[in-house]
Write a protein that holds these residues in place. Sequence first.
Motif, PDB file in Angstrom:
ATOM      1  N   PHE A   1       0.856  -1.184   0.000  1.00 26.14           N
ATOM      2  CA  PHE A   1       0.000   0.000   0.000  1.00 26.14           C
ATOM      3  C   PHE A   1       0.894   1.237   0.000  1.00 26.14           C
ATOM      4  O   PHE A   1       2.100   1.155   0.270  1.00 26.14           O
ATOM      5  N   ALA A   2       0.290   2.374  -0.304  1.00 29.10           N
ATOM      6  CA  ALA A   2       1.014   3.644  -0.293  1.00 29.10           C
ATOM      7  C   ALA A   2       0.242   4.647   0.549  1.00 29.10           C
ATOM      8  O   ALA A   2      -0.986   4.719   0.474  1.00 29.10           O
ATOM      9  N   VAL A   3       0.965   5.416   1.343  1.00 27.36           N
ATOM     10  CA  VAL A   3       0.378   6.484   2.154  1.00 27.36           C
ATOM     11  C   VAL A   3       0.834   7.818   1.570  1.00 27.36           C
ATOM     12  O   VAL A   3       2.028   8.054   1.422  1.00 27.36           O
ATOM     13  N   HIS A   4      -0.143   8.661   1.253  1.00 25.00           N
ATOM     14  CA  HIS A   4       0.144   9.989   0.690  1.00 25.00           C
ATOM     15  C   HIS A   4      -0.244  11.047   1.711  1.00 25.00           C
ATOM     16  O   HIS A   4      -1.417  11.141   2.094  1.00 25.00           O
ATOM     17  N   ILE A   5       0.715  11.831   2.178  1.00 27.89           N
ATOM     18  CA  ILE A   5       0.410  12.966   3.047  1.00 27.89           C
ATOM     19  C   ILE A   5       0.003  14.122   2.134  1.00 27.89           C
ATOM     20  O   ILE A   5       0.804  14.594   1.322  1.00 27.89           O
ATOM     21  N   LEU A   6      -1.244  14.552   2.240  1.00 21.59           N
ATOM     22  CA  LEU A   6      -1.767  15.535   1.305  1.00 21.59           C
ATOM     23  C   LEU A   6      -1.200  16.923   1.563  1.00 21.59           C
ATOM     24  O   LEU A   6      -0.939  17.307   2.701  1.00 21.59           O
ATOM     25  N   ALA A   7      -1.039  17.675   0.474  1.00 20.48           N
ATOM     26  CA  ALA A   7      -0.580  19.056   0.557  1.00 20.48           C
ATOM     27  C   ALA A   7      -1.760  19.971   0.865  1.00 20.48           C
ATOM     28  O   ALA A   7      -2.927  19.602   0.703  1.00 20.48           O
ATOM     29  N   ALA A   8      -1.448  21.195   1.299  1.00 17.79           N
ATOM     30  CA  ALA A   8      -2.484  22.126   1.747  1.00 17.79           C
ATOM     31  C   ALA A   8      -3.495  22.452   0.660  1.00 17.79           C
ATOM     32  O   ALA A   8      -4.645  22.789   0.963  1.00 17.79           O
ATOM     33  N   ASP A   9      -3.115  22.358  -0.620  1.00 18.70           N
ATOM     34  CA  ASP A   9      -4.045  22.678  -1.705  1.00 18.70           C
ATOM     35  C   ASP A   9      -4.780  21.450  -2.233  1.00 18.70           C
ATOM     36  O   ASP A   9      -5.439  21.517  -3.271  1.00 18.70           O
ATOM     37  N   GLN A  10      -4.698  20.316  -1.509  1.00 21.55           N
ATOM     38  CA  GLN A  10      -5.330  19.080  -1.985  1.00 21.55           C
ATOM     39  C   GLN A  10      -6.600  18.718  -1.218  1.00 21.55           C
ATOM     40  O   GLN A  10      -6.997  17.559  -1.183  1.00 21.55           O
ATOM     41  N   GLU A  11      -7.254  19.712  -0.645  1.00 24.14           N
ATOM     42  CA  GLU A  11      -8.529  19.462   0.025  1.00 24.14           C
ATOM     43  C   GLU A  11      -9.542  18.792  -0.901  1.00 24.14           C
ATOM     44  O   GLU A  11     -10.235  17.856  -0.482  1.00 24.14           O
ATOM     45  N   PRO A  12      -9.672  19.218  -2.184  1.00 26.19           N
ATOM     46  CA  PRO A  12     -10.605  18.518  -3.080  1.00 26.19           C
ATOM     47  C   PRO A  12     -10.274  17.039  -3.240  1.00 26.19           C
ATOM     48  O   PRO A  12     -11.181  16.202  -3.331  1.00 26.19           O
ATOM     49  N   LEU A  13      -8.976  16.697  -3.265  1.00 27.07           N
ATOM     50  CA  LEU A  13      -8.583  15.292  -3.387  1.00 27.07           C
ATOM     51  C   LEU A  13      -8.972  14.521  -2.134  1.00 27.07           C
ATOM     52  O   LEU A  13      -9.434  13.374  -2.215  1.00 27.07           O
TER      53      LEU A  13
END
Length: 331
Positions: A80-92
């Motif tokens: 599996f992969a864990v992605h720490i979202l960036a501040a502009d990725q709220e829609p994602l």
Amino acid sequence: MTHAALHADPPSAIDKRAFRNALGAFTTGVTVVTTRDAAGRDVGLTVNSFNSVSLEPPLVLWSLARSAASLQAFVESEHFAVHILAADQEPLSNRFAQRGADKFAALDLERGEGGIPLLPGCAARFRCRTAYRHEGGDHEIFVGEVLGFEAFTRAPLVFHQGGYAVAVKKRPAVPKETDAADASISRDALVYLLGSAHAMLLAALRPALAARALCDDDYFVLNILSVGVPRSVDELDALMALAGRRVTAPQLAALAQRGLVRAAPDRPGAWLLAEAGTRAMLEMAAVAKAVEEDALQQIDYSEAHLLKHLLRRVIRNTVKGGQPALWPAAS
């Protein structure tokens, strides 16, 4: 130790909603965890239960509700992969929190070990092999051995008290300088700070405006009309008043004579940008972006995002009689 700290209710007596609200006091990052199921389908969901476990060996963990439809895919997959979202990725984050949607549609994916999907644009991501699984109440806890990772220079998206937030670094306190001027004028006064920032930003734009034979007021009018909504003189004047400026019918007529604005065909008395005005505003948008980036040096995305958010609140709190809408209300 206080009485409240000593008090302990039996587990069955704890209010679940109150417990969840109390846990919300702990600010967390927002992640999307992805894998590939046995049929080769991409699977992913938004998770804020991610934590590091160990540096040597490199281990991380996250948990998934046993009721989750995606549980079987993660149980059966080796990676599996864990992605720490960036501040502009709220829609994602919102996309991967939905059920049943095609979450990976139109995403520019990369592939990791076992074909797991890797999302672009995040603050960091970790490619993992499932090392252990543990039962944790109503959740399954996945411990992953990190096989590889990528870290990007992006501010993270965070979650606090049931909503998204922006993480802003606390900077070391700077000793306050005092001089004779501080006795009569407070340099921390909001009106002084905002006025200084506005004057300096506008001064940086003026050479580009002068090259196009535009004054400050012309720029503000054209900027409002660049939204693409026809505006009467009175409507433009109300919006201009937010910046302490006015607009008159002769000014609009002068801009029309230069081919920068035109009369709206379907609304008498209203104005739109003409082709020359659109071209000028596209050029000025590039100049304004460069000026903004120069002004925001050493200010990260989160701080800039918070600054703009707070300025909008200041405007809403101080405008009298309601703030005119730049965009019309949806019908």
